[in-house]
Structure formats: structure tokens, C-alpha cells
Write an enzyme that holds these catalytic residues in place. Structure first.
Site, short mmCIF file in Angstrom:
data_model
loop_
_atom_site.label_atom_id
_atom_site.label_comp_id
_atom_site.label_asym_id
_atom_site.label_seq_id
_atom_site.Cartn_x
_atom_site.Cartn_y
_atom_site.Cartn_z
N PRO A 12 0.79 -1.22 0.00
CA PRO A 12 0.00 0.00 0.00
C PRO A 12 0.83 1.28 0.00
O PRO A 12 1.88 1.36 0.65
CB PRO A 12 -0.83 -0.10 1.29
CG PRO A 12 -0.15 -1.13 2.11
CD PRO A 12 0.50 -2.07 1.15
N ASN A 13 0.33 2.24 -0.75
CA ASN A 13 0.88 3.60 -0.86
C ASN A 13 2.13 3.69 -1.72
O ASN A 13 2.59 4.79 -2.01
CB ASN A 13 1.14 4.20 0.54
CG ASN A 13 -0.12 4.25 1.38
OD1 ASN A 13 -1.12 4.83 0.95
ND2 ASN A 13 -0.13 3.62 2.54
N ARG A 20 5.12 10.84 -2.44
CA ARG A 20 4.82 10.68 -1.03
C ARG A 20 6.10 10.75 -0.20
O ARG A 20 7.03 9.98 -0.43
CB ARG A 20 4.16 9.30 -0.88
CG ARG A 20 4.11 8.74 0.49
CD ARG A 20 3.89 7.22 0.36
NE ARG A 20 3.77 6.61 1.66
CZ ARG A 20 4.26 5.42 1.94
NH1 ARG A 20 4.89 4.70 1.03
NH2 ARG A 20 4.11 4.93 3.13
N TYR A 25 11.22 8.37 1.06
CA TYR A 25 11.13 7.33 0.03
C TYR A 25 11.78 7.72 -1.30
O TYR A 25 11.81 6.91 -2.23
CB TYR A 25 9.65 6.96 -0.19
CG TYR A 25 9.00 6.40 1.06
CD1 TYR A 25 9.35 5.15 1.54
CD2 TYR A 25 8.06 7.14 1.78
CE1 TYR A 25 8.78 4.63 2.69
CE2 TYR A 25 7.48 6.63 2.93
CZ TYR A 25 7.84 5.39 3.39
OH TYR A 25 7.28 4.87 4.53
N ASN A 76 8.06 -5.73 -1.20
CA ASN A 76 8.00 -4.64 -0.22
C ASN A 76 6.54 -4.56 0.21
O ASN A 76 5.73 -3.94 -0.48
CB ASN A 76 8.46 -3.32 -0.83
CG ASN A 76 8.43 -2.20 0.20
OD1 ASN A 76 7.89 -2.38 1.30
ND2 ASN A 76 9.02 -1.07 -0.14
N ALA A 79 3.23 -1.06 4.64
CA ALA A 79 2.67 -1.09 6.01
C ALA A 79 2.23 -2.50 6.42
O ALA A 79 2.21 -2.82 7.62
CB ALA A 79 1.52 -0.11 6.12
N HIS A 82 4.16 -4.86 8.93
CA HIS A 82 4.06 -4.79 10.38
C HIS A 82 2.74 -5.33 10.92
O HIS A 82 2.51 -5.28 12.12
CB HIS A 82 4.23 -3.32 10.82
CG HIS A 82 5.28 -2.59 10.05
ND1 HIS A 82 6.61 -2.96 10.10
CD2 HIS A 82 5.22 -1.56 9.15
CE1 HIS A 82 7.31 -2.17 9.29
NE2 HIS A 82 6.49 -1.32 8.70
N ASP A 89 1.80 -16.01 5.69
CA ASP A 89 1.33 -17.37 5.38
C ASP A 89 1.35 -17.63 3.88
O ASP A 89 1.72 -18.72 3.43
CB ASP A 89 -0.08 -17.58 5.94
CG ASP A 89 -0.10 -17.73 7.46
OD1 ASP A 89 0.99 -17.88 8.06
OD2 ASP A 89 -1.19 -17.70 8.03
N GLU A 100 12.80 -9.65 1.11
CA GLU A 100 12.00 -8.54 1.66
C GLU A 100 12.78 -7.24 1.46
O GLU A 100 13.96 -7.18 1.81
CB GLU A 100 11.77 -8.83 3.15
CG GLU A 100 11.03 -7.76 3.90
CD GLU A 100 10.90 -8.12 5.40
OE1 GLU A 100 11.27 -9.26 5.80
OE2 GLU A 100 10.45 -7.25 6.16
N HIS A 102 12.74 -2.96 2.03
CA HIS A 102 12.16 -1.70 2.50
C HIS A 102 13.05 -0.58 2.01
O HIS A 102 14.28 -0.67 2.12
CB HIS A 102 12.08 -1.66 4.03
CG HIS A 102 11.31 -2.81 4.57
ND1 HIS A 102 9.96 -2.92 4.40
CD2 HIS A 102 11.71 -3.94 5.20
CE1 HIS A 102 9.55 -4.05 4.94
NE2 HIS A 102 10.59 -4.70 5.41
N SER A 104 13.15 2.53 3.17
CA SER A 104 13.73 3.21 4.35
C SER A 104 14.31 2.15 5.29
O SER A 104 14.02 0.96 5.16
CB SER A 104 12.65 4.02 5.06
OG SER A 104 11.62 3.15 5.54
N ARG A 109 13.25 4.09 12.38
CA ARG A 109 11.98 4.85 12.39
C ARG A 109 11.17 4.49 13.64
O ARG A 109 11.70 3.97 14.61
CB ARG A 109 11.24 4.56 11.08
CG ARG A 109 12.07 5.00 9.85
CD ARG A 109 11.33 4.80 8.56
NE ARG A 109 10.14 5.64 8.50
CZ ARG A 109 9.20 5.50 7.57
NH1 ARG A 109 9.32 4.57 6.63
NH2 ARG A 109 8.15 6.29 7.57
C1 DHK Z 1 7.18 1.45 3.21
C2 DHK Z 1 6.06 1.80 3.89
O1 DHK Z 1 4.99 2.27 3.25
C3 DHK Z 1 6.01 1.76 5.37
O2 DHK Z 1 4.71 1.47 5.84
C4 DHK Z 1 7.01 0.79 5.94
C5 DHK Z 1 8.34 0.79 3.86
C6 DHK Z 1 8.38 1.01 5.35
C7 DHK Z 1 9.62 1.12 3.13
O3 DHK Z 1 10.56 1.65 3.73
O4 DHK Z 1 9.70 0.83 1.94
O5 DHK Z 1 7.05 0.94 7.35
#
Ligand code: DHK
Length: 146
Positions: A12-13, A20, A25, A76, A79, A82, A89, A100, A102, A104, A109
Site C-alpha cells: 500500500p501507498n 509521497r 522514500y 516490499n 505497512a 508490520h 502465510d 524482503e 524496505h 527506508s 523509524r
Molecule cells: C514502506 C512503507 O509504506 C512503510 O509502511 C514501511 C516501507 C516502510 C519502506 O521503507 O519501503 O514501514
């Protein structure tokens, strides 16, 4: 050997990448990332597909679709990292390597970002390398698939 197929899945996002919170990011868009990964994939002899969804169930379906069809997953989960036992699963039902990513450094954080449900399944974890992390993941995937 047939060309390895690699799924790069984004949660998401991440469709807003580049717009953003660029201080966290970066300025690259997800399309830029996808194009760079496709180019590197070609050099490494891998066929890369980069997809994104804001919906947990859709990501789970993408992981299921990768079963028996792709040789590796780079994810990735954003959110959902977490929160999602369901994505953990689904990844556990995938037979190939999982990396995996990320953008950031989640450990630098807020405390709620420090725990990842996904890491229990991931063969490798890249965090804090910016969007370059996806390319590092692809290089490592090539090594894992030998
Ligand atoms: C991206 C997100 O949108 C956050 O919710 C994660 C992750 C970190 C990233 O660093 O790519 O906590």
C-alpha cells in the site's frame, strides 16, 4: 535453463512513490523502479514483473499466482510488513526464494515499524538502501537462483 521469472510485489501507498514523503522514500516513481529492475533483470537473464496493490487480499492472490509460475519473489509489503500474518502465510506457501525490501531503514523509524511479520519467511532482507534496494535484491536473487 529457462529464463527465471521474478515477481516484484509492492504494498500500500507505494503507487505514490516519488510524490509521497520524498525525504523518506526518494524521488523515483514506482514506474522508474520497475523499468530499472526490468533492465537489470535482462542483464541478469531474469524476466521481471513489478506490481503494486493497496489491498492485502490482492497481494495474497498475486503471491498465490506466483506459485509454480515464478522462481522468486521480491516483496516490499509496505505497512502490511508490520501487520500481516496473512501475507506471511501466503509467502510460506511459495516454494522459491523470497527477498524482503524496505526503501527506508525501518529500524531507524518509529518503534511500530521495527517488527516485520515477513522476515520470518524472507531469505534476505534489504532495508534503508532507498529504491536501489530493489536492484540489490535482484542481484542477490540471481545469486540465489544460481
Ligand atoms: C514502506 C512503507 O509504506 C512503510 O509502511 C514501511 C516501507 C516502510 C519502506 O521503507 O519501503 O514501514
Amino acid at each position: 535453463m529457462a529464463t527465471a521469472k521474478i515477481e516484484i510485489l509492492n504494498g500500500p501507498n507505494l503507487n505514490l512513490l516519488g510524490q509521497r514523503q520524498p525525504e523518506i522514500y526518494g524521488h523515483e516513481t514506482l514506474e522508474d523502479v520497475g523499468n530499472a529492475c526490468a533492465r537489470l533483470g535482462q542483464e541478469l537473464g531474469m524476466q521481471v514483473r513489478c506490481r503494486q496493490s493497496n489491498h492485502e487480499g490482492v497481494l495474497i492472490d498475486m503471491i498465490h499466482d506466483a506459485r509454480g509460475a515464478a522462481q522468486g519473489i521480491i516483496i516490499n509489503p509496505a505497512a502490511f510488513t508490520h501487520t500481516s500474518v496473512a501475507i506471511l502465510d501466503a509467502l510460506s506457501a511459495f516454494e522459491g526464494p523470497v527477498i524482503e525490501v524496505h526503501i527506508s531503514n525501518i529500524h531507524k523509524r518509529e518503534a511500530f515499524r521495527h517488527h516485520s511479520y515477513i522476515s520470518a519467511r524472507a531469505d534476505a532482507l534489504i532495508s534503508g538502501c532507498g529504491t536501489q534496494g530493489y536492484l540489490l535484491a535482484l542481484q542477490h536473487m540471481a545469486r540465489l537462483l544460481g
